[in-house]
Design a protein around this motif. Sequence first.
Motif, PDB file in Angstrom:
ATOM      1  N   GLY A  30       0.781  -1.232   0.000  1.00 29.69           N
ATOM      2  CA  GLY A  30       0.000   0.000   0.000  1.00 29.69           C
ATOM      3  C   GLY A  30       0.811   1.280   0.000  1.00 29.69           C
ATOM      4  N   VAL A  31       2.122   1.226   0.175  1.00 26.95           N
ATOM      5  CA  VAL A  31       2.934   2.446   0.163  1.00 26.95           C
ATOM      6  C   VAL A  31       3.677   2.609  -1.154  1.00 26.95           C
ATOM      7  CG1 VAL A  31       3.187   2.367   2.654  1.00 26.95           C
ATOM      8  CG2 VAL A  31       4.997   1.409   1.203  1.00 26.95           C
ATOM      9  N   TYR A  32       3.395   1.731  -2.118  1.00 28.04           N
ATOM     10  CA  TYR A  32       4.091   1.776  -3.397  1.00 28.04           C
ATOM     11  C   TYR A  32       3.175   2.266  -4.512  1.00 28.04           C
ATOM     12  CZ  TYR A  32       7.986  -0.771  -1.401  1.00 28.04           C
ATOM     13  OH  TYR A  32       9.066  -1.134  -0.639  1.00 28.04           O
ATOM     14  N   ALA A  33       3.679   3.222  -5.274  1.00 31.12           N
ATOM     15  CA  ALA A  33       3.030   3.551  -6.533  1.00 31.12           C
ATOM     16  C   ALA A  33       3.433   2.488  -7.548  1.00 31.12           C
ATOM     17  CB  ALA A  33       3.473   4.932  -7.008  1.00 31.12           C
ATOM     18  N   MET A  34       2.537   2.216  -8.488  1.00 34.05           N
ATOM     19  CA  MET A  34       2.761   1.134  -9.437  1.00 34.05           C
ATOM     20  C   MET A  34       2.622   1.645 -10.867  1.00 34.05           C
ATOM     21  SD  MET A  34       3.234  -1.390  -7.381  1.00 34.05           S
ATOM     22  CE  MET A  34       3.219  -2.762  -8.541  1.00 34.05           C
ATOM     23  N   GLY A  35       3.327   0.958 -11.754  1.00 31.23           N
ATOM     24  CA  GLY A  35       3.231   1.306 -13.164  1.00 31.23           C
ATOM     25  C   GLY A  35       3.238   0.059 -14.023  1.00 31.23           C
ATOM     26  N   TRP A  36       2.594   0.166 -15.178  1.00 27.01           N
ATOM     27  CA  TRP A  36       2.676  -0.864 -16.206  1.00 27.01           C
ATOM     28  C   TRP A  36       3.442  -0.275 -17.382  1.00 27.01           C
ATOM     29  CZ3 TRP A  36       1.583  -5.899 -15.971  1.00 27.01           C
ATOM     30  CH2 TRP A  36       0.708  -6.358 -14.980  1.00 27.01           C
ATOM     31  N   ARG A 100       8.411   3.295  -4.041  1.00 27.10           N
ATOM     32  CA  ARG A 100       7.825   3.723  -2.780  1.00 27.10           C
ATOM     33  C   ARG A 100       7.650   5.231  -2.796  1.00 27.10           C
ATOM     34  NH1 ARG A 100       9.005   1.427   3.243  1.00 27.10           N
ATOM     35  NH2 ARG A 100       7.656   2.882   4.373  1.00 27.10           N
ATOM     36  N   THR A 101       6.437   5.654  -3.138  1.00 21.87           N
ATOM     37  CA  THR A 101       6.108   7.065  -3.183  1.00 21.87           C
ATOM     38  C   THR A 101       4.599   7.208  -3.165  1.00 21.87           C
ATOM     39  OG1 THR A 101       6.508   9.143  -4.340  1.00 21.87           O
ATOM     40  CG2 THR A 101       5.998   7.248  -5.697  1.00 21.87           C
ATOM     41  N   THR A 102       4.125   8.417  -2.887  1.00 20.17           N
ATOM     42  CA  THR A 102       2.685   8.626  -2.787  1.00 20.17           C
ATOM     43  C   THR A 102       2.042   9.007  -4.109  1.00 20.17           C
ATOM     44  OG1 THR A 102       3.060  10.928  -2.172  1.00 20.17           O
ATOM     45  CG2 THR A 102       2.850   9.326  -0.384  1.00 20.17           C
ATOM     46  N   GLY A 103       2.810   9.597  -5.022  1.00 21.35           N
ATOM     47  CA  GLY A 103       2.221  10.113  -6.257  1.00 21.35           C
ATOM     48  C   GLY A 103       2.316   9.146  -7.409  1.00 21.35           C
ATOM     49  N   VAL A 104       2.088   9.669  -8.596  1.00 23.46           N
ATOM     50  CA  VAL A 104       2.190   8.902  -9.834  1.00 23.46           C
ATOM     51  C   VAL A 104       3.485   9.305 -10.535  1.00 23.46           C
ATOM     52  CG1 VAL A 104       1.187   8.543 -12.113  1.00 23.46           C
ATOM     53  CG2 VAL A 104      -0.298   8.669 -10.105  1.00 23.46           C
ATOM     54  N   LEU A 105       4.307   8.344 -10.860  1.00 24.85           N
ATOM     55  CA  LEU A 105       5.561   8.627 -11.545  1.00 24.85           C
ATOM     56  C   LEU A 105       5.510   8.081 -12.965  1.00 24.85           C
ATOM     57  CD1 LEU A 105       8.204   7.939  -8.755  1.00 24.85           C
ATOM     58  CD2 LEU A 105       7.044  10.059  -9.362  1.00 24.85           C
ATOM     59  N   THR A 106       6.064   8.858 -13.894  1.00 19.22           N
ATOM     60  CA  THR A 106       5.934   8.490 -15.303  1.00 19.22           C
ATOM     61  C   THR A 106       7.260   8.195 -15.981  1.00 19.22           C
ATOM     62  OG1 THR A 106       5.994  10.803 -15.968  1.00 19.22           O
ATOM     63  CG2 THR A 106       3.825   9.857 -15.521  1.00 19.22           C
ATOM     64  N   THR A 107       8.345   8.218 -15.237  1.00 20.66           N
ATOM     65  CA  THR A 107       9.661   7.976 -15.807  1.00 20.66           C
ATOM     66  C   THR A 107      10.168   6.603 -15.400  1.00 20.66           C
ATOM     67  OG1 THR A 107      10.158  10.339 -15.725  1.00 20.66           O
ATOM     68  CG2 THR A 107      12.018   8.833 -15.985  1.00 20.66           C
ATOM     69  N   GLU A 108      10.630   5.842 -16.372  1.00 18.27           N
ATOM     70  CA  GLU A 108      11.103   4.485 -16.106  1.00 18.27           C
ATOM     71  C   GLU A 108      12.164   4.453 -15.012  1.00 18.27           C
ATOM     72  OE1 GLU A 108      12.458   2.531 -19.629  1.00 18.27           O
ATOM     73  OE2 GLU A 108      13.383   0.871 -18.547  1.00 18.27           O
ATOM     74  N   GLY A 109      13.077   5.392 -15.037  1.00 24.73           N
ATOM     75  CA  GLY A 109      14.173   5.415 -14.081  1.00 24.73           C
ATOM     76  C   GLY A 109      13.750   5.676 -12.647  1.00 24.73           C
ATOM     77  N   ASP A 110      12.529   6.133 -12.449  1.00 28.85           N
ATOM     78  CA  ASP A 110      12.041   6.402 -11.102  1.00 28.85           C
ATOM     79  C   ASP A 110      11.606   5.142 -10.370  1.00 28.85           C
ATOM     80  OD1 ASP A 110      10.455   9.484 -12.139  1.00 28.85           O
ATOM     81  OD2 ASP A 110      12.432   9.140 -11.252  1.00 28.85           O
ATOM     82  N   TYR A 111      11.391   4.061 -11.109  1.00 27.99           N
ATOM     83  CA  TYR A 111      10.881   2.837 -10.509  1.00 27.99           C
ATOM     84  C   TYR A 111      12.027   1.958 -10.017  1.00 27.99           C
ATOM     85  CZ  TYR A 111       6.210   4.016 -12.023  1.00 27.99           C
ATOM     86  OH  TYR A 111       4.991   4.647 -12.177  1.00 27.99           O
TER      87      TYR A 111
END
Length: 124
Positions: A30-36, A100-111
Amino acid sequence: QVQLIESGGGLVQAGDSLRLSCAASGGIFGVYAMGWFRQAPGKERELVAAISWRGVSTYYADSVKGRFTISRNNAKNTVYLQMNSLKPDDTAVYYCAAVRTTGVLTTEGDYDYWGQGTQVTVSS
């Protein structure tokens, strides 16, 4: 250390639907933002959709807006990607990723954490 395992890929025809799942373990989901993300042969990996830790905020690439939906169930430690009206151009290996962040991240390197990927093939 977070482990991510994708499932749900396969071979479908254009216009069909698929739902991808990504099961997480090893951390407090629950503390992780997720991306596909997805990577087609000969192309760079690109972000398809992302969701904030509580699921309040989402992001979609222009190419999938109106067709794909990202969602998450924190009680099940799982994030989903519902893909409708699939096109041959959607053919790729799909990866889920976590940070591990609260917002939405759109850069591959952020994950920070990545799954092994699941193949989606859409025939015309």
